[in-house]
Scaffold this motif. Sequence first.
Motif, short mmCIF file in Angstrom:
data_model
loop_
_atom_site.label_atom_id
_atom_site.label_comp_id
_atom_site.label_asym_id
_atom_site.label_seq_id
_atom_site.Cartn_x
_atom_site.Cartn_y
_atom_site.Cartn_z
N VAL A 1 -1.34 -5.46 -11.34
CA VAL A 1 -2.24 -5.62 -10.19
C VAL A 1 -1.37 -5.51 -8.95
O VAL A 1 -0.43 -6.29 -8.76
N THR A 2 -1.65 -4.53 -8.09
CA THR A 2 -0.91 -4.30 -6.85
C THR A 2 -1.66 -4.90 -5.67
O THR A 2 -2.89 -4.76 -5.59
N ASP A 3 -0.93 -5.55 -4.78
CA ASP A 3 -1.52 -6.22 -3.62
C ASP A 3 -2.64 -7.15 -4.09
O ASP A 3 -3.81 -7.00 -3.73
N LEU A 4 -2.24 -8.14 -4.88
CA LEU A 4 -3.16 -9.01 -5.59
C LEU A 4 -4.21 -9.64 -4.67
O LEU A 4 -5.40 -9.71 -5.01
N PHE A 5 -3.81 -10.11 -3.50
CA PHE A 5 -4.72 -10.80 -2.60
C PHE A 5 -5.17 -9.94 -1.42
O PHE A 5 -5.74 -10.44 -0.45
N PHE A 6 -4.90 -8.63 -1.49
CA PHE A 6 -5.30 -7.66 -0.46
C PHE A 6 -4.83 -8.13 0.93
O PHE A 6 -5.60 -8.21 1.88
N THR A 7 -3.54 -8.41 1.02
CA THR A 7 -2.94 -8.90 2.27
C THR A 7 -2.05 -7.87 2.95
O THR A 7 -1.47 -8.17 3.99
N ASN A 8 -1.92 -6.67 2.36
CA ASN A 8 -1.06 -5.65 2.94
C ASN A 8 -1.83 -4.84 3.99
O ASN A 8 -2.08 -3.64 3.85
N LYS A 9 -2.25 -5.53 5.04
CA LYS A 9 -2.97 -4.94 6.16
C LYS A 9 -2.61 -5.75 7.40
O LYS A 9 -2.25 -6.93 7.29
N TYR A 10 -2.70 -5.14 8.55
CA TYR A 10 -2.24 -5.85 9.73
C TYR A 10 -3.04 -5.43 10.96
O TYR A 10 -3.64 -4.37 11.01
N GLU A 11 -2.98 -6.31 11.96
CA GLU A 11 -3.47 -6.01 13.29
C GLU A 11 -2.28 -5.68 14.18
O GLU A 11 -1.16 -6.12 13.91
N PHE A 12 -2.51 -4.92 15.24
CA PHE A 12 -1.41 -4.53 16.12
C PHE A 12 -1.85 -4.59 17.57
O PHE A 12 -3.05 -4.46 17.89
N THR A 13 -0.87 -4.79 18.44
CA THR A 13 -1.10 -4.76 19.89
C THR A 13 0.01 -3.95 20.54
O THR A 13 1.14 -3.92 20.04
N ALA B 1 -0.55 6.95 -16.87
CA ALA B 1 -0.88 5.79 -16.05
C ALA B 1 -2.23 6.01 -15.39
O ALA B 1 -2.60 7.14 -15.05
N LEU B 2 -2.94 4.91 -15.19
CA LEU B 2 -4.22 4.90 -14.49
C LEU B 2 -4.22 3.69 -13.57
O LEU B 2 -4.12 2.55 -14.04
N HIS B 3 -4.31 3.91 -12.25
CA HIS B 3 -4.35 2.84 -11.27
C HIS B 3 -5.62 3.00 -10.43
O HIS B 3 -5.85 4.06 -9.85
N GLN B 4 -6.41 1.94 -10.37
CA GLN B 4 -7.71 2.03 -9.71
C GLN B 4 -7.82 1.01 -8.60
O GLN B 4 -7.65 -0.18 -8.79
N GLY B 5 -8.08 1.51 -7.37
CA GLY B 5 -8.45 0.66 -6.26
C GLY B 5 -9.86 1.01 -5.88
O GLY B 5 -10.75 1.12 -6.74
N ARG C 1 -5.16 -1.85 10.94
CA ARG C 1 -4.92 -0.74 10.00
C ARG C 1 -5.03 -1.27 8.58
O ARG C 1 -4.37 -2.25 8.21
N ILE C 2 -5.88 -0.64 7.78
CA ILE C 2 -6.14 -1.06 6.40
C ILE C 2 -6.03 0.15 5.50
O ILE C 2 -6.55 1.23 5.83
N ASN C 3 -5.34 -0.01 4.35
CA ASN C 3 -5.19 1.07 3.38
C ASN C 3 -5.67 0.61 2.01
O ASN C 3 -5.86 -0.58 1.75
N ASP C 4 -5.82 1.58 1.12
CA ASP C 4 -6.28 1.31 -0.24
C ASP C 4 -5.11 0.80 -1.08
O ASP C 4 -4.60 1.48 -1.97
N THR C 5 -4.70 -0.44 -0.81
CA THR C 5 -3.48 -0.97 -1.43
C THR C 5 -3.74 -1.85 -2.66
O THR C 5 -2.86 -1.99 -3.50
N ARG C 6 -4.92 -2.47 -2.76
CA ARG C 6 -5.16 -3.34 -3.93
C ARG C 6 -5.65 -2.48 -5.09
O ARG C 6 -6.70 -1.86 -5.03
N ARG C 7 -4.88 -2.50 -6.18
CA ARG C 7 -5.19 -1.65 -7.34
C ARG C 7 -4.87 -2.38 -8.64
O ARG C 7 -3.94 -3.18 -8.71
N VAL C 8 -5.64 -2.05 -9.66
CA VAL C 8 -5.39 -2.51 -11.03
C VAL C 8 -4.95 -1.30 -11.84
O VAL C 8 -5.58 -0.23 -11.75
#
Length: 800
Positions: A739-751, A237-241, A763-770
């Motif tokens: 394609v993982t996290d297709l629209f790069f929406t797996n990130k959030y703000e916190f209070t 397997a090869l997954h690239q973000g 907080r943002i992570n390297d979640t969008r990958r092909v």
Amino acid sequence: MQKITLFALFFLGTFRLLAQQVPVHLKLTEPSKLPVIAATVQVMQVPDTTVVQYGLTDTLGTLTLSLTAGKPYRLVASSVGYRTLRQTFTVTTAKSTFTFILNEENQQLQEVRVTAARPLLRQEDDKMILDPEPLVSTSTSTLELLEKTPGLFVDPDGNVYLSSTTPATIYINGREQRMSTADIASMLKSLPPNSISHIEILRTPSAKYDASGSGGVVNVVLKKGVKIGLTGSVNAALHQGRYGNQMLGVNLTNHEGRRHSYLNLNYTHRNSYEKVETQRLLPNGNRIAQQAFTTFPSDVAYAGFGFGYEFSPKWEVNYDSRINYNLNNSASVNESVIRAASGGTLLSDNTNYLQNRSNVFSMSQGVTTKYKINEAGSELTTDFSYGYFENKGTQAYQTLFELPQVSELAGNGHWTNRRHVWAGQVDLRYKLPKQITLETGLKSTFQGFQSGTNYFVQQGDQLEVDDFRTNTFTYRDNINAAYVQGSKTFGAFILKVGTRLENTIMHGRQRIPADTSFRINRTDLFPYLFLSRSIGKIAGWEMRSYLVARRSITRPAYEYLNPFARFVDQYLYETGNPALRPQFTQNFEVNISVEERPIFAVGRNYTQDIFTNVLYQDPQNPALAYRSYDNLGRNSETYFRLLGAIPPGRKYFFVVGMQYNYNDYRGVYEERPLEFQRGSMSFFTFHQLKIDPLTTLSLNGFYRMKGQLQFYELSNFGNLNLNLNRQLLNKKLLASLSVTDLFFTNKYEFTLNQGSVSASGARINDTRRVGLSLRYNFGIRKKEERSGMPDFDSLERNSR
């Protein structure tokens, strides 16, 4: 709760053990009366489907089983080229021979292949079972697979959440993984997803399981050698973000006669990033802002192997072993500025550089035995295991100050952590007449943990010991448990009650920089109640309801108790709380399933002495904050879950669901009354479309509204994954484009607004990958098994 449980156990024990077992002859034929040879037959009691017997028809198309007279049974029979037969029948002393007809499939078979449509999720008594196969091709690790499982939520730190705000307990092959969250996350990242047989999700585990699972249990069951002959697969397997992951592995399973074995080898190279932005209001009105960017390259090697032997159709022994080696590196850059409350004048500006390198080795060894006492399902099992975990690492740090004056702070350190875990348990399940099942068992677990950390700070040309970061401690615990539970079928009802007694002994001792020893010795009782009832049929499918009640405990780990301060950065440190008490949770859940497929659930968790990760201002330095754990009072959590699906087997199927959680905290925070309420909503789904016989398209994802992690309030975020599978080379090669996290929406703000702390961030992570994955399946059969005539003795033994 305890009185109800003890009364129910006494009630079950008063039944007389009387029933009549009779030999029942089952015969399968074609419409032309010719026998159906080597058909697979499954017979289970109704409604107590836990009593199951298996077998294969002989050359006359017959199979003989020992069944209870006067009881209804459900038969499921299948064979290559025939339609699966499902039919109920009742055994009587007057009639003990039954003939069933299998109709031929109209389609011409191109190859001999036995397949069955399995649902992605199915309910089995008090647990939900996930078939991971549809998610394997889109994942490079077990942690990624759990992230894509409908209804589960995995936070960026690796905690897995089910219905509660308390993380679930992780099991591997039924054994609790007694490690820190970071260590468990590292282990799940190293475990290849194609080595998983299935995943059991227990939101309210029975008395058979450890009482420490307040947030439920996720049990990852690994594949073993269950094939006839030698089979296996090669995976790549090869997954690239922004950064890439690469994986290569091989799986082998072998089953010859009474022996079976398996081997799983896997290598993975990973890299990802995390970006965290925070702002915190200081007591004097000034504001500190930080931006941290971290990369996490790592190399992971995994080996899993085992073998088993059946001494007789009743007695078998299995040995399993897993070895992991992780080489982890991380590099972090953290920019920090402090501005004045009035006018925003820049008061401080600095950049912190951090380099970590660690070598993590873990090993797990286990021996299990199973003795089948009778054909009704009674069995005695034992499980003895040993686990070893070692983490060696080094760290170098440097802080460059621009304001209020140019200066530098630098240092380095190294650490060694070692953990030994021994566990042994014996479980007895006995099937009695009158549809009574008794279960009892003993378990003992020992853990020894040693940690040594040495840090040095640069003073000119000299290195001096950094007392703030240097520490050495040892920790031991011993948990001894005994449980008993029983179940009884009353017409359409199934009742299961039990209780678990656990004795906990903990001893921790810090040697450097000071002695902060503590001892804990306590004994607790944990009752359990399960009630199931058939409530009718929908379109011919059975509909059942379930009621589950359970008491559980969450024990603080040594890191939560150790008061020594642990450095995070120049404005934040961590410290434990030696006065921390364990928290107890009462859980009640009602759920409904249709043909073993869960569709609805509502539940409530009551937690006392809840300990929570809290953030306090340092009273000596207003620019500093520290993280700790504290018993804040009580929490009431109500949740509602709805699940709908079209079962697999046709061109299109889906699973879609939602869950609503409402939390109400009541307690004391910074010596002031605390009231905190928050409701959150989660949606999750899985879809699969069969474009043609060789191509499938799948989509899965989640969306979380007003999420919550402890007292942190999260913004809306989600994740959508797309996957295209194509079978090639006579269905031996599976190619997957994802394609993982297709629209790069797996990130959030916190209070965070509690007490004197007011903070916010993102907080943002390297979640969008092909990704591209390839899996080639192969098999080598013995000549006699390819000759056309099946070996009935071997097949019947394997079917058991």
